[in-house]
Design a protein around this motif. Sequence first.
Motif, PDB file in Angstrom:
ATOM      1  N   LYS A 184      -5.144  -6.279  -8.748  1.00  0.00           N
ATOM      2  CA  LYS A 184      -5.383  -4.930  -9.260  1.00  0.00           C
ATOM      3  C   LYS A 184      -4.185  -4.415 -10.041  1.00  0.00           C
ATOM      4  N   ALA A 185      -2.990  -4.918  -9.674  1.00  0.00           N
ATOM      5  CA  ALA A 185      -1.774  -4.491 -10.373  1.00  0.00           C
ATOM      6  C   ALA A 185      -1.517  -5.308 -11.632  1.00  0.00           C
ATOM      7  N   SER A 205       0.819  -1.214   0.000  1.00  0.00           N
ATOM      8  CA  SER A 205       0.000   0.000   0.000  1.00  0.00           C
ATOM      9  C   SER A 205       0.851   1.261   0.000  1.00  0.00           C
ATOM     10  N   ARG A 213     -16.974 -14.053  -9.721  1.00  0.00           N
ATOM     11  CA  ARG A 213     -16.419 -12.873 -10.387  1.00  0.00           C
ATOM     12  C   ARG A 213     -16.479 -13.064 -11.895  1.00  0.00           C
ATOM     13  N   GLU A 261      -5.508  -9.432  -3.556  1.00  0.00           N
ATOM     14  CA  GLU A 261      -6.327  -8.426  -4.255  1.00  0.00           C
ATOM     15  C   GLU A 261      -5.451  -7.282  -4.763  1.00  0.00           C
ATOM     16  N   GLN A 262      -4.446  -6.891  -3.965  1.00  0.00           N
ATOM     17  CA  GLN A 262      -3.521  -5.849  -4.414  1.00  0.00           C
ATOM     18  C   GLN A 262      -2.783  -6.291  -5.678  1.00  0.00           C
TER      19      GLN A 262
END
Length: 586
Positions: free
Chosen positions: A236-237, A199, A268, A232-233
């Motif tokens: 997203k990347a 983050s 999803r 999840e990070q």
Amino acid sequence: MTTLSPEQQAIIDAPLDPLSVVACAGSGKTLTAVRRLIEVRKRLGDHRGRVALLSFSNVAVKTFQSKYQALAQNLPAGIGRDRIEIDTLDGFITSNILRPHAYRTMGTTRTAFLVMGNEPFLKRFTFKVSYSLEEESHPLCITKMHIGLQTEDVCFYYANNNQKVALDTAYALNIVNCLGRNGAYTHNLGRYWCHRVLSEQPAILRALARRYPHILIDESQDINTLHQAILEQLMKAGTKISLIGDPSQGIYEFAGANCDFLTQYEQRPAIKNYALTRNYRSVPSIVELANNLSGRSDTADRAAPETLPGAFFIAYKNENAERERLVAAFGAAVLAAGLKRQCSAILCRGRGDLLNELSGNAPIGQGLVKGFAKAAILRDKLQDYLSAFETIASCVAGLLADPPDNLVAMITRPASYPEARSLRREVWKFTRNQDTGLPSALLAAKSRWHTLLLERSRNFLALLQDRFDLETADNLGRKLAKTKLLDAPLMVGGDLVTAQDARIRVDTVHQVKGESLDAVLYLAARKDVVALLGGVKTEEGRIGYVAVTRARNLLWLGVPANSLEELRPELLSRGFQEHLLSPSHP
């Protein structure tokens, strides 16, 4: 299993999209996952990215690595065979995020290091919490502080066995940040710091997603909320994450793994869904029992062997002699069925219960002496040398005057601290050698065992001071007092596993998860049997399901004799057969 099934082949040949694979026990996930790993890397061609296959235990990782090495020998050199990574999920984030980059976020100048919970310096970081308004606060161990995410907010709680207590966020964060400034983290806090690194250092996240365009995760039902947040990070990347798992085997709810990520992933829009429904491990009667417990309809690939296979329940009284008789009967049944004792296991619900049972519930000292006694039982009763070694490392640190904060990590983490090889070797020698190191648990504890422990600890500490400049603490005799030791062997009542059955392993359900065993004896309490029969809707029920589905050929469920009349009808209706323990059996 010699050829791939259509279900397995469909997963291997799937497009380079993120996948959700829900697989039954014994479905050949290892072969399928490794072949999918190879296929993904092959299709990436000249792309320099790496493909990772991650799981949750060292046993699973070694199995994946072995299978990959066997298959990779026949692969052409041009498909990026060296751009494959197989590790645990925690090992992956530790090596790629925590150790190289977390120090900046933690506010320290040293490389982050793992603590086991017994390091002397951690006494400065014990914290207190009240279990109820009426009770006093109790000092608690930092390693039992758990962290989760609720929506986007971090939450802290203390988990001890089945008890959870919420912690004030500001209070807990202060403790976490103080530890961080020392460079220290627990397993739980390590995931928290990894999430913060990604983050607060977005360049690290971008680089990691470029390096790993595809990640496959086995045993995905064990992903907890912080693991999910990190994944999840990465998604997203740009990383494509594929999940493989079985919600019926989710047994880490106490650590924040509630199966939701796996069960909801298939919903999803970009996810391709697959299933593995053929069980290659167990005989039909065990697969039928597993289906009755889980509500699934999986198919058994094996035919029933000629020797007596299947699932049985057998009554036993909770007494040492009765347990030993049950174990001896199980060993004889394993031999009679032509199975291997070294590929079989006696399972109990939890490590604490197991140690209490193996020690006959005898007092085994207090403080550091209790740690040494625990290590002796782990080594001599459970043949668990690694856990004994890690316990000894913590005890030794407690006997030193001013040990480095990361001493236990240096001893127990060889990949992270190769420079500590000589020290690690000496601790291993002390752990393994009953004649010159940690005394045998068969000796009378208060007199002979404790006398030898004190004498040999002095000799060992003198060696550490001479060779490694590690100074011994004052008042060694007080630190190793014989308080709460009885003048009886630590292993009261003789061996649970007799000499005849010495190769039958004794372990917890959690430790054998992911394994295939020829025969299983699940030594259960009444509440464990009730939970098992209740199905897989609760974590306790899933623990029983995991015990059942480890067995390839023979399953014995030990049921307390005083609960048999109550439980017999449902045991029979679920698919168990009753087996009687002969009074004359040795």
